[in-house]
Design an enzyme around this catalytic site. Structure first.
Site, mmCIF file in Angstrom:
data_model
loop_
_atom_site.group_PDB
_atom_site.id
_atom_site.type_symbol
_atom_site.label_atom_id
_atom_site.label_comp_id
_atom_site.label_asym_id
_atom_site.label_seq_id
_atom_site.Cartn_x
_atom_site.Cartn_y
_atom_site.Cartn_z
ATOM 1 C CG HIS A 139 -2.000 -0.986 1.215
ATOM 2 N ND1 HIS A 139 -2.858 -1.157 0.154
ATOM 3 C CD2 HIS A 139 -2.362 -1.916 2.145
ATOM 4 C CE1 HIS A 139 -3.703 -2.139 0.429
ATOM 5 N NE2 HIS A 139 -3.419 -2.618 1.626
ATOM 6 C CG ASP A 176 -3.206 -8.362 0.704
ATOM 7 O OD1 ASP A 176 -2.390 -8.687 1.589
ATOM 8 O OD2 ASP A 176 -4.224 -7.672 0.919
ATOM 9 C CG HIS A 178 -6.747 -5.169 1.813
ATOM 10 N ND1 HIS A 178 -6.243 -6.062 2.738
ATOM 11 C CD2 HIS A 178 -7.901 -4.705 2.331
ATOM 12 C CE1 HIS A 178 -7.049 -6.123 3.777
ATOM 13 N NE2 HIS A 178 -8.071 -5.311 3.559
ATOM 14 C CG ASP A 260 -5.232 -9.946 3.497
ATOM 15 O OD1 ASP A 260 -4.941 -10.464 2.403
ATOM 16 O OD2 ASP A 260 -4.924 -8.771 3.772
#
Length: 323
Positions: A139, A176, A178, A260
């Protein structure tokens, strides 16, 4: 046993899978109730103690060179983190970044682990490598730390591969839950870097639409609806990402390995299981074997229920060891 890439390369040892980690990853304290806890790394370490991982070579991560970080990030980001680093207690930089006395070293070594692993794979000291460090990275943008991420470890690894080893094409794939908004931003207009991501959408950080394709068609996003399971996950990779990766023919493959998306993870809404990650790893290894002599560096991103994370990492590394 900890070995440098140079020592392993000179030793004549058979290249195998390399695990790169460091105790500093445990010293990055964020306070109770936050997801990215040191227990994540403790659980992974325990899962990798068994006989099945006896052949796993291990190395301690160095701190990243300042120039490696500045090849990706604005000097102001590094300076801000250095100034904010506390001598004790916790300091919050916004709602997503928390620093303790050990956080800056952990972040520097997480980035250093990524470049170390690239060196090992490019010098044939390891066939492939997994970086088990925190904080995560995908990120972090050029100018900002966000989403638990201080430095963008995969971006630093990619730029290092190009600068230090003359690599012409780097592929980064990301599973991931995200979207890796930092990676997309950093490489949006770099034609020799391909970034591919599957991720839950809509979901934090609310980027990663399929229409976001990069300045040179070098971004591939495969959004997944909340509740998607292994079938939808495999279909996204088989139809949207793997053919593009194969056609790109990278010289090295970097993996943002976030777990995740597991069905029990508290920060996601996908329904993946450890076998889904293992099967994708094998598919990625097949392309890497065909296109870049098997060169893979995988870096830990998310996964916030320690026991499930450890099981998924063990399945992922087991697939890398068998590749």
């Amino acid at each position: 046993m900890t070995l440098s890439p140079e020592i392993v390369a000179a030793s004549g040892l058979q290249p195998t899978t390399l695990l790169v980690t460091h105790p500093s990853g445990l010293a990055h304290e964020v306070g109770a109730g936050r997801p990215d806890q040191p227990e994540r790394l403790r659980a992974i370490a325990a899962a990798l103690e068994g006989d099945a991982f006896a052949a796993l070579r291990r190395a301690e991560a160095p701190a990243a060179a300042r120039e490696a970080i500045l090849a990706v990030h604005a000097p102001s980001l590094l300076e801000r983190l250095e100034k904010a680093a506390p001598q004790g207690g916790l300091v919050a930089l916004g709602s997503e970044i928390v620093m303790s006395a050990g956080s800056l070293e952990a972040a520097l070594r997480a980035a250093g682990a990524a470049t170390f692993a690239v060196d090992a794979v490019m010098r044939k000291a390891a066939r492939n490598a997994f970086v088990a460090m925190r904080p995560p990275g995908h990120h972090a943008t050029r100018e900002s730390a966000m989403g638990f991420c201080f430095f963008n470890n995969a971006a630093i690894a990619a730029r290092h591969a190009i600068a230090a080893h003359g690599v012409e094409r780097v592929a980064i794939v990301d599973f991931d839950v995200h979207h890796g908004n930092g990676l997309q931003e950093i490489f949006w207009a770099q034609k020799n870097v391909l970034y591919c991501s599957s991720h839950q959408s809509p979901h934090y950080p609310f980027t990663g639409a399929a229409s976001e394709r990069g300045a040179y068609d070098n971004i591939v996003n495969a959004p997944l609806a909340k509740g998607s399971g292994g079938r939808e996950f495999a279909q996204a990779w088989t139809q949207a990402i793997l053919p593009r990766l194969d056609d790109f023919a990278p010289d090295i493959l970097l993996i943002c390995a976030g777990f995740d998306g597991h069905l029990h993870d508290p920060l996601g809404g996908l329904r993946l299981q450890r076998q889904d990650f293992a099967e994708l790893t094998l598919r990625l290894a097949e392309i890497a074997a065909r296109r870049c002599s098997g060169r893979i560096v995988s870096m830990l991103e998310g996964g916030y229920r320690p026991d499930d994370l450890a099981a998924c990492v063990a399945a992922h590394i087991g697939a890398l060891m068998g590749a």
